[in-house]
Write a protein that holds these residues in place. Sequence first.
Motif, PDB file in Angstrom:
ATOM      1  N   GLU A 220       3.833   1.586  -1.152  1.00  9.19           N
ATOM      2  CA  GLU A 220       4.501   1.802  -2.438  1.00  9.19           C
ATOM      3  C   GLU A 220       3.364   2.099  -3.604  1.00  9.19           C
ATOM      4  O   GLU A 220       3.649   3.198  -4.322  1.00  9.19           O
ATOM      5  CB  GLU A 220       5.037   0.287  -3.123  1.00  9.19           C
ATOM      6  CG  GLU A 220       5.486   0.383  -4.286  1.00  9.19           C
ATOM      7  CD  GLU A 220       6.397  -0.882  -4.642  1.00  9.19           C
ATOM      8  OE1 GLU A 220       7.561  -0.908  -4.178  1.00  9.19           O
ATOM      9  OE2 GLU A 220       6.086  -1.529  -5.531  1.00  9.19           O
ATOM     10  N   THR A 221       2.236   1.526  -3.504  1.00  9.61           N
ATOM     11  CA  THR A 221       0.985   2.010  -4.573  1.00  9.61           C
ATOM     12  C   THR A 221       0.617   3.448  -4.435  1.00  9.61           C
ATOM     13  O   THR A 221       0.551   4.232  -5.223  1.00  9.61           O
ATOM     14  CB  THR A 221       0.038   0.936  -4.363  1.00  9.61           C
ATOM     15  OG1 THR A 221       0.490  -0.242  -4.890  1.00  9.61           O
ATOM     16  CG2 THR A 221      -0.908   1.292  -5.459  1.00  9.61           C
ATOM     17  N   VAL A 222       0.270   3.686  -2.918  1.00  5.53           N
ATOM     18  CA  VAL A 222      -0.308   4.893  -2.688  1.00  5.53           C
ATOM     19  C   VAL A 222       0.735   6.032  -2.852  1.00  5.53           C
ATOM     20  O   VAL A 222       0.793   6.984  -3.373  1.00  5.53           O
ATOM     21  CB  VAL A 222      -0.853   4.965  -1.224  1.00  5.53           C
ATOM     22  CG1 VAL A 222      -1.019   6.298  -0.769  1.00  5.53           C
ATOM     23  CG2 VAL A 222      -1.982   4.245  -0.983  1.00  5.53           C
TER      24      VAL A 222
ATOM     25  N   LEU B  11       0.790  -1.163   0.347  1.00  4.86           N
ATOM     26  CA  LEU B  11       0.013  -0.080   0.019  1.00  4.86           C
ATOM     27  C   LEU B  11       0.969   1.154  -0.132  1.00  4.86           C
ATOM     28  O   LEU B  11       0.732   2.045  -0.775  1.00  4.86           O
ATOM     29  CB  LEU B  11      -1.161  -0.118   1.283  1.00  4.86           C
ATOM     30  CG  LEU B  11      -2.126  -0.869   1.179  1.00  4.86           C
ATOM     31  CD1 LEU B  11      -2.818  -0.990   2.371  1.00  4.86           C
ATOM     32  CD2 LEU B  11      -3.071  -0.289   0.005  1.00  4.86           C
TER      33      LEU B  11
END
Lengths: 586, 558
Positions: A212-214, A210
């Motif tokens: 990394e993605t956010v 999360l």
Amino acid sequence: MTERALLPIATAAQTWTAVRGLLRPRWPLALLAVAVLTAGTAVGLVTIRLLGHIVDLVAAGRPADAVNGPVVALVLVAVGQAVAAGCGLTLVARLGEGMLADLRERFIDRALGLPLDQIEDAGAGDLTSRVTNDVTVIATAVRSALPELARSMLTIALTAVGLAVLDWRFLIAALLAAPIQIHTVRWYSGRALPLYARQRVSVGALQQQLQETVGGERTIRSLRLQDQHQELVRVRSLDAVDWTMRGIRVLTQFYARLNVAEFVGLSAVLVAGFLLVRSGSATIGTATVAALYFHSLFAPINTALGLVDDAQAAAASLVRLVGVAGLPPASTSDAIGPAAATVAVEQVDHAYRSGRPVLSGVSLDVAAGERVALVGASGAGKTTLAGLVAGIRRPTAGVVRLGGHKIEDLTPAAVRRSVVILTQEVYVFAGPLADDLRLARPDATDDELRTALSRVGAGDWLTALPAGLDTVVGDGGHRLTVTQAQQVALARLVLVDPPIAVLDEATAEAGSAGARQLEAAVEEALTGRTGIVVAHRLTQAVTADRVVVLDAGRVLESGTHADLAARPNGHYATLWQAWSHHRPPA
Amino acid sequence: MPRERRPGRTLLRRAIAGQARRVGISSVLSAAHQGGEALVPILIGVIIDQAVGTGTIGDLVVWIAVLGAAFVVLSASFQFGTRTGEYAVERAAHTLRLELTARILHPRGSAETGRLPGALVNVATGDAQRVGMVNLALPLAVAAFSGVVVGAIALLRMSVPLGLLVLIGAPVLLLAAHWLGKPLQRRSESEQEYAAQAAGVAADLVAGLRVLKGIGAESSAARRYRRISRESLTATQRAATAKSWHDSTLLGLTGVFLAIVALVGGRLAASGQITIGELVAAVGLAQFLLGPLALVAWANGEFAQARASADRIAAVLSTAPRTPGGDENQGPVRGHLRLTGVESAGLRGLTLDVEPGELLGVVLADQVGATTLAELLGRTRDPDRGTVELDGRPLHTLDPVAVRTAVLVAEHDADLFEGTLHDNVSLGRASADAVKTALDEVARTLPDDVDGVIAARGHSLSGGQRQRVALARSLAADPPVLVLHDPTTAVDSVTEQRIAAGIRELRRGRTTVLLTTSPSLLSVADRVVFLADGTVRASGTHADLTRDDDRYRSVVLS
């Protein structure tokens, strides 16, 4: 993957010694806490005896008013129990929190004193996870598990005594539950601990995904990677759900097995009551008290056994904290003699991993007040050399001297009085800006801080900050740009005011426009010092007294900019040509 | 902005409705569990009455068997009820996590940019979990209520006055405890929060350890931590004291309540209105009922937390898109960009043409303007005024995904992702050849093998390496239009030189915009446009501008 040398982990014996050491100055408090809690729990047990007494009075056909006496006693017991519990729990908290504070302070003190090599060998994550996860685990244990466990254990122990006082045969009956409980706990800890460890890994992976993605949201959008990342989050999230459910399955089975123990024990106590009443060795009241005693054990036993994994987790964290906190304190003796302003590097080698040298046979003399620029492509060993000169790394072979003294003979404080290094990393500490700067000079006045900032060109944005020096910056506060953060780093240098300064690519990541702004700030910060600058932009080499060109861990060329730039087919000359190719002659 | 008063409400209802079957099953099973727990003290009373006092061995065996049956029911229903409830929690949280991820990654972006990534991650983990918790809180509340009903029926059947005493007394007791505890709890919570600071400061100091060591600030940092740790200790001790007295007050009140039940029950038993067994059961039930009632209070607390969390989630889900409107698709791309009178942060009436296949350098002294321009070209932002067109079609009429299929904007601080070097560059799309060529051009000195794993967000690479991998990724994608914003700020000058040539070579005939002040890059551009004060000041080749424009020289060269 190479085996990492983790930071030290304490043995069981060391951990006990450490805990005893924390307890020693507080033993009167500890004794008082145990005494008060024991008294309170013992008083509480009288409740059921009084209820049994009422049953006996009724069974004996006494008049209704006969119950008044025991009821008044019940009220007194309730008040007494409450006061004792209040005092006891407060004392336990004082004890536990005090010990915890001592431990975490000692941990941070030692952690900050660890050599950089050791921290890096262990991986930065090791120290970070100890200071965040392990401290939290222990704090939770101290705050909730410890008082609960203390109360539950006391209740269990004293209730057992109470049963024995009624009739020893009741206690024997009740103990029939114990083998089942012991077996259940064994079964559970064998199964649950690895499962929970796996679950934490899985939840950690989700958290990291999360982040990394956010965090990479903008990149994901411009590269149209939404679907891939959505899928990654979905898979990680499902995995976390899966492991959590496995943990819950084991937990519910654990309590179901404890139910069996409850049933066996309760039935045994009731059967014992039946037999004892029939044989005339106990009254119905006594049998009632015994059954109620046992029923009242359900909750504390579940609590105590349920804390088994908390206790084990806390123990696992404790050995990791004590491992660092138990290290000898860094020497704090102050440096003797004047701070040095010269640097001598003699035939130095360095390798992070054996067989892969980063520096080989490097020698370099820097006179007081001289400005040396280290030049070379990425991986040439500039940063390593800078770290060796600043004493944050130790050479594998060879000697580094500051003012003629071998660096390894100097205390860290003495090294730091002579030389300061600004590393590639740009970090702004969370909290008021003034607090950040005072890390460099704790007794600096606000005026001195402002002066330092304006010397490095930060005066303008300082006045634009919402609360000036008191503006909260860093993580969760006002966000400084990369350039501003680097100016803060230079201001710290100005505040420490060392004779030697090592600057490692301090202007690298600011973008071209920011870089030029910073170069002026660097000039200002280096005035009056011996300077060793890892030059990323060759403009820094032009203004240096001497340029040292490194390649593959060796000194290739050394001389003034003018000399080196004019050397036909020289390494530096090639670099300079590339750099100045599209620039008109100055 | 006018919004629904509690946007979280709907979300909360949806979280429950999505797991309705599991929540229902868990409610029934948990109710059975509570009923079983209520039966235990009642059965103890019955066994004392029917067997221990007066009965035969036969009576004892029968009643112990009944007790066993009660345990089987309560144990089995606990196991399966809890599992089903927890699964409903986890599934609901999972669904919310995915919705949040989808919203955060939405191609149209978010008009609110104030949220830090860390805070958003907390919403997707902590808040999603707390909202999911209603799916366990609800069954347990239902169960607790059933437990109260079972206890009430048993008590009222024994004696109406005793039953009423317990049924009214127990909730009054809990309300009193709640009322007494409220100020204590508030204080305790605020102080706990303050105490968490110590942990935050410790983590912060460790994160900046290298910096501290560089300036020799270890001991002043340790001193600062000691001070904060002591302040935090004082706060936690105050909080713990408040909590201790709150808990013990509840304990005392419970004792007094039991005394009253014993008084009334004892008198009723003495006058023969209830049996001894009923007296035992009444005392047991009075104690037992506090459990389910406390459970109701707990569930209520969980609901309150879940509502607050649901509001936070709803706020993220309902943020307005940053680039609303426009859903047309872009046909084949020639790669002609035109900005007309664009007004936006840092740009004032910018008019600019980029010809198809042109390699254009754009120089902006001002970082804000450069970032805005990059955002406009990838349509992660729409201009305040003016238009941005691709092949004559305004970008704001196009679907953002379609825009980005045609125009790839590579920011200077682009992230890498966990995975191999090859995966990072190919993105699962580019051919092996394209990846190889791109890497050869820009990343010759990268870590040895393309199958080596890059850690999360590329932190295992140096700044320069990260930048080069990101650049290789953009080049390998081979988009019709490529916008590179400061692609080489962390790269040494020799490498930069080579990269500039590589870009020139690989982008031949494809529209490319270089937003940079680096002379090495600008010198390979077909044309350079110099923007000052948000609008075009000069245009020409790098050499021309360097020769003719003092201001350009001062921005680009030093």
